[in-house]
Design a protein around this motif. Sequence first.
Motif, PDB file in Angstrom:
ATOM      1  N   THR A   1     130.984  11.553  -8.808  1.00  0.00           N
ATOM      2  CA  THR A   1     129.834  12.133  -8.158  1.00  0.00           C
ATOM      3  C   THR A   1     129.371  11.237  -7.038  1.00  0.00           C
ATOM      4  OG1 THR A   1     128.163  11.006  -9.464  1.00  0.00           O
ATOM      5  CG2 THR A   1     129.070  13.013 -10.410  1.00  0.00           C
ATOM      6  N   SER A   2     128.677  11.836  -6.082  1.00  0.00           N
ATOM      7  CA  SER A   2     128.159  11.063  -4.963  1.00  0.00           C
ATOM      8  C   SER A   2     127.035  10.137  -5.383  1.00  0.00           C
ATOM      9  CB  SER A   2     127.642  12.013  -3.875  1.00  0.00           C
ATOM     10  OG  SER A   2     126.628  12.852  -4.403  1.00  0.00           O
ATOM     11  N   ALA A   3     126.489  10.339  -6.595  1.00  0.00           N
ATOM     12  CA  ALA A   3     125.410   9.493  -7.073  1.00  0.00           C
ATOM     13  C   ALA A   3     125.905   8.173  -7.629  1.00  0.00           C
ATOM     14  CB  ALA A   3     124.607  10.219  -8.149  1.00  0.00           C
ATOM     15  N   SER A   4     127.212   7.944  -7.652  1.00  0.00           N
ATOM     16  CA  SER A   4     127.750   6.708  -8.196  1.00  0.00           C
ATOM     17  C   SER A   4     127.233   5.524  -7.394  1.00  0.00           C
ATOM     18  CB  SER A   4     129.277   6.738  -8.147  1.00  0.00           C
ATOM     19  OG  SER A   4     129.764   7.765  -8.970  1.00  0.00           O
ATOM     20  N   PRO A   5     126.881   4.414  -8.066  1.00  0.00           N
ATOM     21  CA  PRO A   5     126.252   3.300  -7.380  1.00  0.00           C
ATOM     22  C   PRO A   5     127.241   2.471  -6.583  1.00  0.00           C
ATOM     23  CG  PRO A   5     126.546   2.797  -9.689  1.00  0.00           C
ATOM     24  CD  PRO A   5     126.975   4.219  -9.508  1.00  0.00           C
ATOM     25  N   VAL A   6     126.688   1.535  -5.821  1.00  0.00           N
ATOM     26  CA  VAL A   6     127.468   0.606  -5.022  1.00  0.00           C
ATOM     27  C   VAL A   6     127.390  -0.761  -5.663  1.00  0.00           C
ATOM     28  CG1 VAL A   6     127.617  -0.539  -2.776  1.00  0.00           C
ATOM     29  CG2 VAL A   6     127.046   1.894  -2.895  1.00  0.00           C
ATOM     30  N   HIS A   7     128.510  -1.457  -5.726  1.00  0.00           N
ATOM     31  CA  HIS A   7     128.543  -2.805  -6.287  1.00  0.00           C
ATOM     32  C   HIS A   7     128.870  -3.779  -5.166  1.00  0.00           C
ATOM     33  CE1 HIS A   7     128.749  -5.916  -9.209  1.00  0.00           C
ATOM     34  NE2 HIS A   7     130.025  -6.167  -9.015  1.00  0.00           N
ATOM     35  N   ALA A   8     128.150  -4.891  -5.100  1.00  0.00           N
ATOM     36  CA  ALA A   8     128.339  -5.868  -4.031  1.00  0.00           C
ATOM     37  C   ALA A   8     128.717  -7.222  -4.606  1.00  0.00           C
ATOM     38  CB  ALA A   8     127.070  -6.004  -3.194  1.00  0.00           C
ATOM     39  N   SER A   9     129.622  -7.898  -3.953  1.00  0.00           N
ATOM     40  CA  SER A   9     129.972  -9.269  -4.277  1.00  0.00           C
ATOM     41  C   SER A   9     130.390  -9.953  -2.991  1.00  0.00           C
ATOM     42  CB  SER A   9     131.105  -9.321  -5.305  1.00  0.00           C
ATOM     43  OG  SER A   9     131.469 -10.660  -5.589  1.00  0.00           O
ATOM     44  N   GLY A  10     129.750 -11.090  -2.693  1.00  0.00           N
ATOM     45  CA  GLY A  10     130.039 -11.735  -1.417  1.00  0.00           C
ATOM     46  C   GLY A  10     129.669 -10.801  -0.286  1.00  0.00           C
ATOM     47  N   ASP A  11     130.625 -10.525   0.590  1.00  0.00           N
ATOM     48  CA  ASP A  11     130.401  -9.631   1.732  1.00  0.00           C
ATOM     49  C   ASP A  11     131.081  -8.285   1.544  1.00  0.00           C
ATOM     50  OD1 ASP A  11     128.897 -11.537   3.106  1.00  0.00           O
ATOM     51  OD2 ASP A  11     130.691 -12.472   3.940  1.00  0.00           O
ATOM     52  N   LEU A  12     131.406  -7.920   0.314  1.00  0.00           N
ATOM     53  CA  LEU A  12     132.108  -6.665   0.057  1.00  0.00           C
ATOM     54  C   LEU A  12     131.239  -5.715  -0.745  1.00  0.00           C
ATOM     55  CD1 LEU A  12     134.783  -5.054   0.223  1.00  0.00           C
ATOM     56  CD2 LEU A  12     135.423  -6.108  -1.956  1.00  0.00           C
TER      57      LEU A  12
ATOM     58  N   TYR B   1     119.531   5.584 -26.045  1.00  0.00           N
ATOM     59  CA  TYR B   1     120.734   5.398 -25.226  1.00  0.00           C
ATOM     60  C   TYR B   1     121.048   6.752 -24.600  1.00  0.00           C
ATOM     61  CZ  TYR B   1     125.459   3.446 -24.258  1.00  0.00           C
ATOM     62  OH  TYR B   1     126.612   2.973 -23.660  1.00  0.00           O
ATOM     63  N   HIS B   2     121.030   6.804 -23.263  1.00  0.00           N
ATOM     64  CA  HIS B   2     121.199   8.059 -22.549  1.00  0.00           C
ATOM     65  C   HIS B   2     122.439   8.015 -21.661  1.00  0.00           C
ATOM     66  CE1 HIS B   2     117.184   9.931 -23.334  1.00  0.00           C
ATOM     67  NE2 HIS B   2     116.874   8.679 -23.595  1.00  0.00           N
ATOM     68  N   ASP B   3     123.049   9.179 -21.500  1.00  0.00           N
ATOM     69  CA  ASP B   3     124.104   9.333 -20.512  1.00  0.00           C
ATOM     70  C   ASP B   3     123.516   9.110 -19.123  1.00  0.00           C
ATOM     71  OD1 ASP B   3     126.551   9.877 -19.373  1.00  0.00           O
ATOM     72  OD2 ASP B   3     126.834  11.787 -20.414  1.00  0.00           O
ATOM     73  N   THR B   4     124.381   8.890 -18.134  1.00  0.00           N
ATOM     74  CA  THR B   4     123.910   8.651 -16.777  1.00  0.00           C
ATOM     75  C   THR B   4     123.242   9.906 -16.222  1.00  0.00           C
ATOM     76  OG1 THR B   4     126.070   9.283 -15.895  1.00  0.00           O
ATOM     77  CG2 THR B   4     125.688   6.941 -16.329  1.00  0.00           C
ATOM     78  N   PRO B   5     122.275   9.753 -15.303  1.00  0.00           N
ATOM     79  CA  PRO B   5     121.603  10.925 -14.728  1.00  0.00           C
ATOM     80  C   PRO B   5     122.571  11.903 -14.079  1.00  0.00           C
ATOM     81  CG  PRO B   5     120.368   8.938 -14.226  1.00  0.00           C
ATOM     82  CD  PRO B   5     121.660   8.492 -14.851  1.00  0.00           C
ATOM     83  N   GLU B   6     123.618  11.411 -13.409  1.00  0.00           N
ATOM     84  CA  GLU B   6     124.554  12.318 -12.750  1.00  0.00           C
ATOM     85  C   GLU B   6     125.380  13.131 -13.746  1.00  0.00           C
ATOM     86  OE1 GLU B   6     126.352   8.082 -12.206  1.00  0.00           O
ATOM     87  OE2 GLU B   6     124.372   9.038 -12.200  1.00  0.00           O
ATOM     88  N   ASN B   7     125.421  12.677 -15.011  1.00  0.00           N
ATOM     89  CA  ASN B   7     126.109  13.441 -16.055  1.00  0.00           C
ATOM     90  C   ASN B   7     125.132  14.173 -16.966  1.00  0.00           C
ATOM     91  OD1 ASN B   7     128.770  12.850 -15.312  1.00  0.00           O
ATOM     92  ND2 ASN B   7     128.702  10.881 -16.365  1.00  0.00           N
ATOM     93  N   GLY B   8     123.917  14.338 -16.513  1.00  0.00           N
ATOM     94  CA  GLY B   8     122.929  15.117 -17.252  1.00  0.00           C
ATOM     95  C   GLY B   8     121.883  14.310 -17.980  1.00  0.00           C
TER      96      GLY B   8
END
Length: 275
Positions: A20-31, A256-263
Amino acid sequence: MTILRKAFAWALGGLAVLMTSASPVHASGDLLVAPTRVILDGKRGTQVILNNVGSEETTYRITLEIKRMSEMGELVDIDTASTSEAEKAALGLVRYAPRRVTLLPNQPQSIRIGLNAAEGLPDGEYRVHMLFRAVPKTNAVTEETATNEVKIQLIPLYGIAIPVIIRKGELSVTAALANARLDQGQDGPLLAFDATRKGNRSVYGEFRVSKPGQAEPLLVQKGIAIYPEIERRKVELQLSPEEASAIRGGEVVISYHDTPENGGGMIAQLRTVVR
């Protein structure tokens, strides 16, 4: 469909991709990497987007690794010689390209991910971790350093690893929470409890801690998984002194809940008095 897209439309027995487009972004260093978690249960491929947010051109190498989750939730690297048959199968299922990219500052790049055929594999969940690591630049050796002295430069290597999960066949899972207690960690008080899982697939979602009758949770912790190689995970949620005081001795609800993008559906819940 172009030839390039056809090349990455590999099949896995009549299933579909979950992204889904709601998936988050992960950052490490400059990536930056998005999404941080890929689930494939279909015949279509997908992609992960890399973005170099640094100020210099950087080369990144992309590899696949096997990691196992410990009961503390840590992901431990597993040597190839120690992998199980299911883990070896997972390494052989995933195809991706390119495997090495050089990105200018603020330049995005897609890594295309597809699947090899899975005939003969039993139903189940298979997982690899895709590692994105910067390749250190090599400096030319000058005549002065070559003849007069030896210099050693330590260059830190950083990387981002995201799970690529392949699900095949009919899978099911249940979870439960128990043994909630207050512990003391190095950085302050912790709410600790046991999360157990039964079935042939992982669970993933967010924990919410609330007081009965209050609309807003005291605490929300996202992105917690329990993978199939373990049946019990000890979860520790960092608390502020004020949160610990509010929880101590009173009834709390840990859910414990499923992710918002999965309901956002409920996976498990525990009502208890924490001491």
